[in-house]
Design a protein around this motif. Structure first.
Motif, PDB file in Angstrom:
ATOM      1  N   ALA A  43      60.466 -52.583 -54.882  1.00 12.23           N
ATOM      2  CA  ALA A  43      60.474 -52.886 -53.443  1.00 12.23           C
ATOM      3  C   ALA A  43      61.447 -54.040 -53.171  1.00 12.23           C
ATOM      4  O   ALA A  43      62.170 -54.023 -52.165  1.00 12.23           O
ATOM      5  CB  ALA A  43      59.064 -53.242 -52.975  1.00 12.23           C
ATOM      6  N   GLY A  44      61.499 -55.028 -54.056  1.00 11.11           N
ATOM      7  CA  GLY A  44      62.365 -56.198 -53.872  1.00 11.11           C
ATOM      8  C   GLY A  44      63.842 -55.833 -53.876  1.00 11.11           C
ATOM      9  O   GLY A  44      64.625 -56.360 -53.102  1.00 11.11           O
ATOM     10  N   GLU A  45      64.243 -54.897 -54.755  1.00 10.39           N
ATOM     11  CA  GLU A  45      65.677 -54.573 -54.799  1.00 10.39           C
ATOM     12  C   GLU A  45      66.059 -53.426 -53.869  1.00 10.39           C
ATOM     13  O   GLU A  45      67.240 -53.230 -53.597  1.00 10.39           O
ATOM     14  CB  GLU A  45      66.211 -54.275 -56.200  1.00 10.39           C
ATOM     15  N   GLY A  46      65.044 -52.706 -53.372  1.00 10.94           N
ATOM     16  CA  GLY A  46      65.336 -51.614 -52.439  1.00 10.94           C
ATOM     17  C   GLY A  46      66.319 -50.646 -53.060  1.00 10.94           C
ATOM     18  O   GLY A  46      66.222 -50.307 -54.239  1.00 10.94           O
ATOM     19  N   THR A  47      67.312 -50.221 -52.277  1.00  8.51           N
ATOM     20  CA  THR A  47      68.266 -49.220 -52.769  1.00  8.51           C
ATOM     21  C   THR A  47      69.589 -49.873 -53.204  1.00  8.51           C
ATOM     22  O   THR A  47      70.614 -49.195 -53.285  1.00  8.51           O
ATOM     23  CB  THR A  47      68.537 -48.176 -51.673  1.00  8.51           C
ATOM     24  N   PHE A  48      69.546 -51.188 -53.464  1.00  2.93           N
ATOM     25  CA  PHE A  48      70.798 -51.901 -53.760  1.00  2.93           C
ATOM     26  C   PHE A  48      71.626 -51.202 -54.850  1.00  2.93           C
ATOM     27  O   PHE A  48      72.800 -50.888 -54.645  1.00  2.93           O
ATOM     28  CB  PHE A  48      70.512 -53.350 -54.165  1.00  2.93           C
ATOM     29  N   PHE A  49      71.019 -50.965 -56.001  1.00  4.22           N
ATOM     30  CA  PHE A  49      71.810 -50.443 -57.126  1.00  4.22           C
ATOM     31  C   PHE A  49      72.211 -48.983 -56.907  1.00  4.22           C
ATOM     32  O   PHE A  49      73.352 -48.604 -57.197  1.00  4.22           O
ATOM     33  CB  PHE A  49      71.054 -50.612 -58.453  1.00  4.22           C
ATOM     34  N   THR A  50      71.290 -48.179 -56.362  1.00  3.45           N
ATOM     35  CA  THR A  50      71.655 -46.766 -56.156  1.00  3.45           C
ATOM     36  C   THR A  50      72.778 -46.659 -55.119  1.00  3.45           C
ATOM     37  O   THR A  50      73.750 -45.937 -55.322  1.00  3.45           O
ATOM     38  CB  THR A  50      70.437 -45.924 -55.709  1.00  3.45           C
ATOM     39  N   GLN A  74      64.580 -45.994 -62.966  1.00  2.00           N
ATOM     40  CA  GLN A  74      64.873 -45.885 -61.526  1.00  2.00           C
ATOM     41  C   GLN A  74      66.121 -45.015 -61.304  1.00  2.00           C
ATOM     42  O   GLN A  74      66.137 -44.156 -60.427  1.00  2.00           O
ATOM     43  CB  GLN A  74      65.165 -47.259 -60.893  1.00  2.00           C
ATOM     44  N   LEU A  75      67.146 -45.263 -62.119  1.00  2.00           N
ATOM     45  CA  LEU A  75      68.424 -44.588 -61.879  1.00  2.00           C
ATOM     46  C   LEU A  75      68.392 -43.140 -62.342  1.00  2.00           C
ATOM     47  O   LEU A  75      68.985 -42.267 -61.713  1.00  2.00           O
ATOM     48  CB  LEU A  75      69.567 -45.369 -62.536  1.00  2.00           C
ATOM     49  N   ARG A  76      67.667 -42.869 -63.431  1.00  2.00           N
ATOM     50  CA  ARG A  76      67.515 -41.473 -63.868  1.00  2.00           C
ATOM     51  C   ARG A  76      66.808 -40.676 -62.772  1.00  2.00           C
ATOM     52  O   ARG A  76      67.201 -39.562 -62.449  1.00  2.00           O
ATOM     53  CB  ARG A  76      66.733 -41.431 -65.191  1.00  2.00           C
ATOM     54  N   LYS A  77      65.755 -41.312 -62.204  1.00  2.54           N
ATOM     55  CA  LYS A  77      65.013 -40.626 -61.127  1.00  2.54           C
ATOM     56  C   LYS A  77      65.885 -40.399 -59.896  1.00  2.54           C
ATOM     57  O   LYS A  77      65.689 -39.457 -59.154  1.00  2.54           O
ATOM     58  CB  LYS A  77      63.788 -41.455 -60.726  1.00  2.54           C
ATOM     59  N   ALA A  78      66.848 -41.308 -59.683  1.00  2.00           N
ATOM     60  CA  ALA A  78      67.745 -41.161 -58.522  1.00  2.00           C
ATOM     61  C   ALA A  78      68.858 -40.154 -58.801  1.00  2.00           C
ATOM     62  O   ALA A  78      69.703 -39.905 -57.937  1.00  2.00           O
ATOM     63  CB  ALA A  78      68.345 -42.518 -58.166  1.00  2.00           C
TER      64      ALA A  78
END
Ligand code: SAH
Length: 260
Positions: A43-50, A74-78
């Protein structure tokens, strides 16, 4: 005999600090996920990296200091193709458990950064070095060698994302650990131990009185930007707690993004 030489005590002390894998003991690693709290961190980083990775058209990602595997998952799921790595076998074992828990098949290696070999691993659209990991390398020349190694793992115009705790603020007596980013668990408190221009000690105290310490190099954001440029990266951009406009004295983490 060598122990009686002046300065040898300091050398031994530094060598222990440089042994990052030893600092991540079995007990500490078993509590890593409690420390970071995956839901709150996400929740803290939101979608920043994706969003960042989508914006540069990245498909493949190498997470070089995956720890317990938070970003890899997180990134594999995205939808990204993710390879994970960490130099601590204890962390790698923990990450494997988390990948299985999320029913994800993410390849992972246990390799020191300087041993990551593009001839074996291939090259990637993005290399991530997250969770204030690079500060485990105390020597500036060695850090630049590590950054050059990351450079060699990128495809032309690939992107490097590397973050650090805000050591500028810390060295100026303004340590903040808001609990909103990265280390979001409520059962642990992060405080400072020894702090000097060459060493920063973080003390992680859990509610059951267990205490763990990480001793790292306090690399100021400007210094790291210079080192990233010296490793042949272009156009370094920095973010404070995931925002492009930020107060440099009131941000927990500074994230740097640069291109090959
Ligand atoms: N990215 C994870 C873990 C951060 S902790 C997270 O954000 O939760 C820092 C990690 O960097 C540790 O797992 C440690 O083993 C790894 N690390 C530090 N120096 C390393 C090196 N030289 N080579 C490989 N991994 C390293």
């Amino acid at each position: 005999m060598s122990n009686s030489r002046p300065g040898s005590h300091i050398e031994l002390h530094n060598n222990a600090d440089k042994d990052y894998a030893r600092q991540y003991s079995q007990d500490f690693v078993s509590r890593w996920d409690e420390l970071i709290d995956w839901d709150k961190r996400s929740a803290g980083e939101g979608t920043f990296f994706t969003e960042l990775l989508f914006s540069v058209g990245a498909c493949s990602v190498l997470d070089v200091s995956t720890g317990s595997g938070f970003h890899a998952v997180q990134l594999r799921k995205a939808g990204f193709r993710v390879c994970a790595n960490d130099g601590s076998q204890t962390m790698v074992d923990r990450a494997k458990i988390n990948f299985a828990r999320h029913k994800l098949n993410i390849p992972i290696t246990c390799c020191d950064w300087l041993d990551l070999d593009p001839r074996k691993l291939g090259t990637f659209d993005a290399v991530l070095c997250l969770g204030s990991s690079l500060c485990h390398v105390f020597d500036e020349d060695e850090r630049i060698a590590v950054l050059r190694r990351f450079h060699s793992l990128l495809r032309p115009s690939g992107v490097l994302v590397v973050d650090q705790r805000n050591f500028q603020a810390i060295l100026e007596g303004n340590f903040r650990s808001s609990g909103r980013y990265y280390y979001c668990g409520t059962t642990a408190r992060v405080t400072l131990g020894e702090v000097s221009e060459s060493l920063c000690e973080f003390v992680y105290s859990f509610s059951d009185d267990e205490t763990y310490r990480l001793r790292v190099a306090p690399i100021r954001p400007q210094q790291l930007r210079r080192e990233i440029s010296r490793a042949q990266f272009r156009g370094v951009k920095s973010f404070g707690d995931f925002k492009p406009m930020y107060d440099p004295m009131h941000s927990d983490f500074i994230i740097h993004v640069a291109h090959r």
